[in-house]
Design a protein around this motif. Structure first.
Motif, PDB file in Angstrom:
ATOM      1  N   ASN A 154     -46.822 120.719  27.195  1.00 31.43           N
ATOM      2  CA  ASN A 154     -46.988 121.550  26.003  1.00 31.43           C
ATOM      3  C   ASN A 154     -46.381 122.933  26.208  1.00 31.43           C
ATOM      4  N   ALA A 155     -46.045 123.585  25.113  1.00 31.92           N
ATOM      5  CA  ALA A 155     -45.277 124.832  25.144  1.00 31.92           C
ATOM      6  C   ALA A 155     -46.024 125.964  25.830  1.00 31.92           C
ATOM      7  N   ILE A 156     -47.336 126.015  25.652  1.00 30.85           N
ATOM      8  CA  ILE A 156     -48.111 127.094  26.275  1.00 30.85           C
ATOM      9  C   ILE A 156     -48.154 126.907  27.790  1.00 30.85           C
ATOM     10  N   ALA A 157     -48.368 125.667  28.222  1.00 33.19           N
ATOM     11  CA  ALA A 157     -48.374 125.381  29.654  1.00 33.19           C
ATOM     12  C   ALA A 157     -47.014 125.665  30.272  1.00 33.19           C
ATOM     13  N   GLU A 158     -45.952 125.308  29.561  1.00 36.35           N
ATOM     14  CA  GLU A 158     -44.613 125.543  30.095  1.00 36.35           C
ATOM     15  C   GLU A 158     -44.326 127.036  30.240  1.00 36.35           C
ATOM     16  N   ALA A 159     -44.655 127.811  29.222  1.00 34.21           N
ATOM     17  CA  ALA A 159     -44.421 129.256  29.278  1.00 34.21           C
ATOM     18  C   ALA A 159     -45.227 129.892  30.408  1.00 34.21           C
ATOM     19  N   ALA A 160     -46.488 129.460  30.545  1.00 30.94           N
ATOM     20  CA  ALA A 160     -47.335 130.006  31.607  1.00 30.94           C
ATOM     21  C   ALA A 160     -46.802 129.637  32.983  1.00 30.94           C
ATOM     22  N   ALA A 161     -46.326 128.406  33.147  1.00 30.86           N
ATOM     23  CA  ALA A 161     -45.808 127.962  34.432  1.00 30.86           C
ATOM     24  C   ALA A 161     -44.549 128.726  34.826  1.00 30.86           C
ATOM     25  N   VAL A 162     -43.672 128.955  33.869  1.00 27.27           N
ATOM     26  CA  VAL A 162     -42.454 129.727  34.154  1.00 27.27           C
ATOM     27  C   VAL A 162     -42.819 131.140  34.595  1.00 27.27           C
ATOM     28  N   ALA A 163     -43.759 131.777  33.883  1.00 24.79           N
ATOM     29  CA  ALA A 163     -44.169 133.135  34.228  1.00 24.79           C
ATOM     30  C   ALA A 163     -44.859 133.177  35.583  1.00 24.79           C
ATOM     31  N   ALA A 164     -45.710 132.190  35.855  1.00 22.99           N
ATOM     32  CA  ALA A 164     -46.416 132.146  37.137  1.00 22.99           C
ATOM     33  C   ALA A 164     -45.451 131.917  38.292  1.00 22.99           C
ATOM     34  N   PHE A 165     -44.469 131.065  38.084  1.00 20.65           N
ATOM     35  CA  PHE A 165     -43.481 130.788  39.125  1.00 20.65           C
ATOM     36  C   PHE A 165     -42.676 132.037  39.453  1.00 20.65           C
ATOM     37  N   ASP A 166     -42.419 132.840  38.450  1.00 15.54           N
ATOM     38  CA  ASP A 166     -41.644 134.068  38.656  1.00 15.54           C
ATOM     39  C   ASP A 166     -42.480 135.207  39.241  1.00 15.54           C
ATOM     40  N   ASP A 167     -43.788 135.156  39.063  1.00 18.58           N
ATOM     41  CA  ASP A 167     -44.662 136.241  39.508  1.00 18.58           C
ATOM     42  C   ASP A 167     -45.064 136.004  40.966  1.00 18.58           C
ATOM     43  N   THR A 168     -44.146 136.261  41.867  1.00 20.71           N
ATOM     44  CA  THR A 168     -44.371 135.971  43.286  1.00 20.71           C
ATOM     45  C   THR A 168     -45.440 136.874  43.896  1.00 20.71           C
ATOM     46  N   GLU A 169     -45.601 138.078  43.370  1.00 23.28           N
ATOM     47  CA  GLU A 169     -46.624 138.980  43.904  1.00 23.28           C
ATOM     48  C   GLU A 169     -48.030 138.441  43.634  1.00 23.28           C
ATOM     49  N   ALA A 170     -48.251 137.947  42.434  1.00 25.23           N
ATOM     50  CA  ALA A 170     -49.558 137.397  42.097  1.00 25.23           C
ATOM     51  C   ALA A 170     -49.856 136.162  42.948  1.00 25.23           C
ATOM     52  N   LEU A 171     -48.853 135.328  43.160  1.00 28.31           N
ATOM     53  CA  LEU A 171     -49.030 134.135  43.996  1.00 28.31           C
ATOM     54  C   LEU A 171     -49.419 134.546  45.416  1.00 28.31           C
ATOM     55  N   ALA A 172     -48.703 135.508  45.969  1.00 25.54           N
ATOM     56  CA  ALA A 172     -48.979 135.948  47.336  1.00 25.54           C
ATOM     57  C   ALA A 172     -50.390 136.499  47.465  1.00 25.54           C
ATOM     58  N   ALA A 173     -50.830 137.265  46.470  1.00 27.71           N
ATOM     59  CA  ALA A 173     -52.178 137.841  46.510  1.00 27.71           C
ATOM     60  C   ALA A 173     -53.243 136.755  46.446  1.00 27.71           C
ATOM     61  N   ASN A 174     -53.032 135.764  45.581  1.00 26.96           N
ATOM     62  CA  ASN A 174     -53.984 134.663  45.447  1.00 26.96           C
ATOM     63  C   ASN A 174     -54.083 133.883  46.752  1.00 26.96           C
ATOM     64  N   VAL A 175     -52.933 133.553  47.310  1.00 30.56           N
ATOM     65  CA  VAL A 175     -52.900 132.780  48.546  1.00 30.56           C
ATOM     66  C   VAL A 175     -53.566 133.551  49.687  1.00 30.56           C
ATOM     67  N   SER A 176     -53.293 134.845  49.774  1.00 28.58           N
ATOM     68  CA  SER A 176     -53.885 135.665  50.829  1.00 28.58           C
ATOM     69  C   SER A 176     -55.406 135.673  50.723  1.00 28.58           C
ATOM     70  N   THR A 177     -55.914 135.783  49.501  1.00 30.81           N
ATOM     71  CA  THR A 177     -57.359 135.770  49.285  1.00 30.81           C
ATOM     72  C   THR A 177     -57.969 134.460  49.761  1.00 30.81           C
ATOM     73  N   VAL A 178     -57.313 133.361  49.432  1.00 30.74           N
ATOM     74  CA  VAL A 178     -57.809 132.042  49.828  1.00 30.74           C
ATOM     75  C   VAL A 178     -57.750 131.874  51.344  1.00 30.74           C
ATOM     76  N   GLN A 179     -56.646 132.245  51.955  1.00 28.25           N
ATOM     77  CA  GLN A 179     -56.513 132.076  53.406  1.00 28.25           C
ATOM     78  C   GLN A 179     -57.548 132.893  54.168  1.00 28.25           C
ATOM     79  N   GLU A 180     -57.812 134.106  53.679  1.00 29.74           N
ATOM     80  CA  GLU A 180     -58.829 134.948  54.314  1.00 29.74           C
ATOM     81  C   GLU A 180     -60.207 134.310  54.213  1.00 29.74           C
ATOM     82  N   GLY A 181     -60.543 133.850  53.014  1.00 30.79           N
ATOM     83  CA  GLY A 181     -61.839 133.205  52.820  1.00 30.79           C
ATOM     84  C   GLY A 181     -61.961 131.910  53.596  1.00 30.79           C
ATOM     85  N   ARG A 182     -60.886 131.155  53.655  1.00 33.42           N
ATOM     86  CA  ARG A 182     -60.893 129.885  54.389  1.00 33.42           C
ATOM     87  C   ARG A 182     -61.197 130.109  55.872  1.00 33.42           C
TER      88      ARG A 182
END
Length: 365
Positions: free
Chosen positions: A262-290
């Motif tokens: 669907n169009a909303i999921a596609e737009a969100a996925a493209v934006a999320a894929f491009d937002d490397t800073e947000a991805l890195a922050a999320n992953v760092s939070t998870v790795q620390e908690g893990r």
């Protein structure tokens, strides 16, 4: 309507295929009341970034229009970012939907699909829907894929072999040498599916990602599955994709429904894929908690495998249901697999603290 007429009407209803009765039921977290913390579904507890929310808002304003035919915008973004040809990518409504289309294209009655067990519980459901037989190869004593046994399980009727790395629910990761060895042992007629839904959370995520993509050149029967549900935090929108040889991708595209993403999921996925800073922050939070939660559980005497996902596996055997009940009593949901263990999603410090209180009460009981 009296009882006799009701029974007669039910007997006249259309009957499903016999295989429907054999399908296992996808599990869900226990408990009757909504918990304060959800550590049961491997979701991200972090909200999407501003860029993703803006993309969702813009796309929603045009929801009267059809989306792209085959996730064209996401395919283009992935092609650029991953360094693969667009013809190698199939996008869809989550990697689970893409896997279903892949199995539809290559498996069916008279064929078999091999995978480790325990692994992702949707695998037997999807395999049996095609009419194929699922061949479940037990994990080794270290909660890892028994690759030698999996290779031995492959026959002339095997249509596909599924590798889950990091494995859900145990979190164990297949190394580069292990992947190379198993791929060398699998015949060319067998599709090898490498499900990397959690690859972003591994300690060497970039290297793992690039290594698996590099394997595609030497192994045209390899298919890589990835999702935006986990590290990218879009579980509620459903977006995922596969990367494979162009011919394999074309076969999967042929059985995929038009406008499947669907169009909303596609737009969100493209934006999320491009937002490397947000991805890195999320992953760092998870790795620390893990790491923190793993160490705290180990200090309490629990032996658990190292995890490359956003979750930990507690192999408590027959005590799984009791531990789940203890967690629910402390208002945190976890995923229990009866007689085997409990999977706990990490990421939220409050949820992790609740899990530790639950474990303490369970150990003291």
């Amino acid at each position: 309507m009296n009882t006799i007429h009701a029974a007669a009407e039910r007997s006249a209803l259309p009957r499903p295929r016999d295989l429907v009765a054999s399908l296992p039921v996808y599990s869900k977290a226990g408990g009757q009341l909504p918990p304060t913390w959800r550590a049961s579904s491997n979701e991200s507890f972090l909200h999407p970034s501003r860029a993703v929310l803006d993309a969702i808002d813009t796309a929603a304003k045009h929801c009267q229009q059809y989306p792209t035919l085959q996730g064209d915008h996401l395919t283009a973004a992935l092609s650029r970012g991953l360094g693969v040809a667009a013809e190698q990518i199939v996008a869809g409504a989550g990697s689970l939907a893409v896997l279903q289309q892949l199995l539809t294209a290559f498996a069916g009655p008279g064929t078999e699909v091999v995978f480790a067990w325990r692994s992702y519980e949707a695998y037997p459901i999807l395999v049996r829907q095609t009419g194929a037989r699922d061949v479940q190869v037990p994990l080794g004593p270290d909660h890892r894929h028994d690759l030698a046994a999996m290779a031995e399980a492959v026959t002339d009727t095997t249509a596909a072999l599924i590798l889950c790395s990091p494995n859900n629910p145990t979190g164990t990761v297949l190394g580069a040498e292990e992947l190379a060895e198993i791929l060398a042992r699998i015949p060319a007629h067998v599709v090898v599916v490498l499900d990397q839904a959690y690859v972003e959370f591994t300690d060497d995520a970039e290297a793992s990602s690039q290594h698996s993509l590099a394997l595609l050149g030497a192994h045209p029967n390899l298919v890589i599955l990835r999702t935006f549900s986990k590290a990218y935090g879009l579980a509620g929108l459903r977006a995922g994709y596969m990367v494979a040889h162009p011919d394999l991708a074309a076969h999967v595209r042929a059985v995929s429904p038009p406008f499947g993403l669907n169009a909303i999921a596609e737009a969100a996925a493209v934006a999320a894929f491009d937002d490397t800073e947000a991805l890195a922050a999320n992953v760092s939070t998870v790795q620390e908690g893990r790491a923190t939660l793993h160490n705290a559980l180990a200090a309490r005497g629990l032996a658990l495998p190292d995890s490359g996902g956003n979750f930990l596996w507690l192999p408590v055997g027959e005590s799984a249901s009791a531990l789940e009940a203890a967690c629910l009593a402390h208002s945190v949901s976890v995923r229990s697999f009866a007689g085997e263990g409990v999977r706990v999603t990490v990421g939220s410090r409050a949820a992790e603290a609740a899990v530790l209180r639950s474990v303490d009460s369970w150990l003291a009981a």
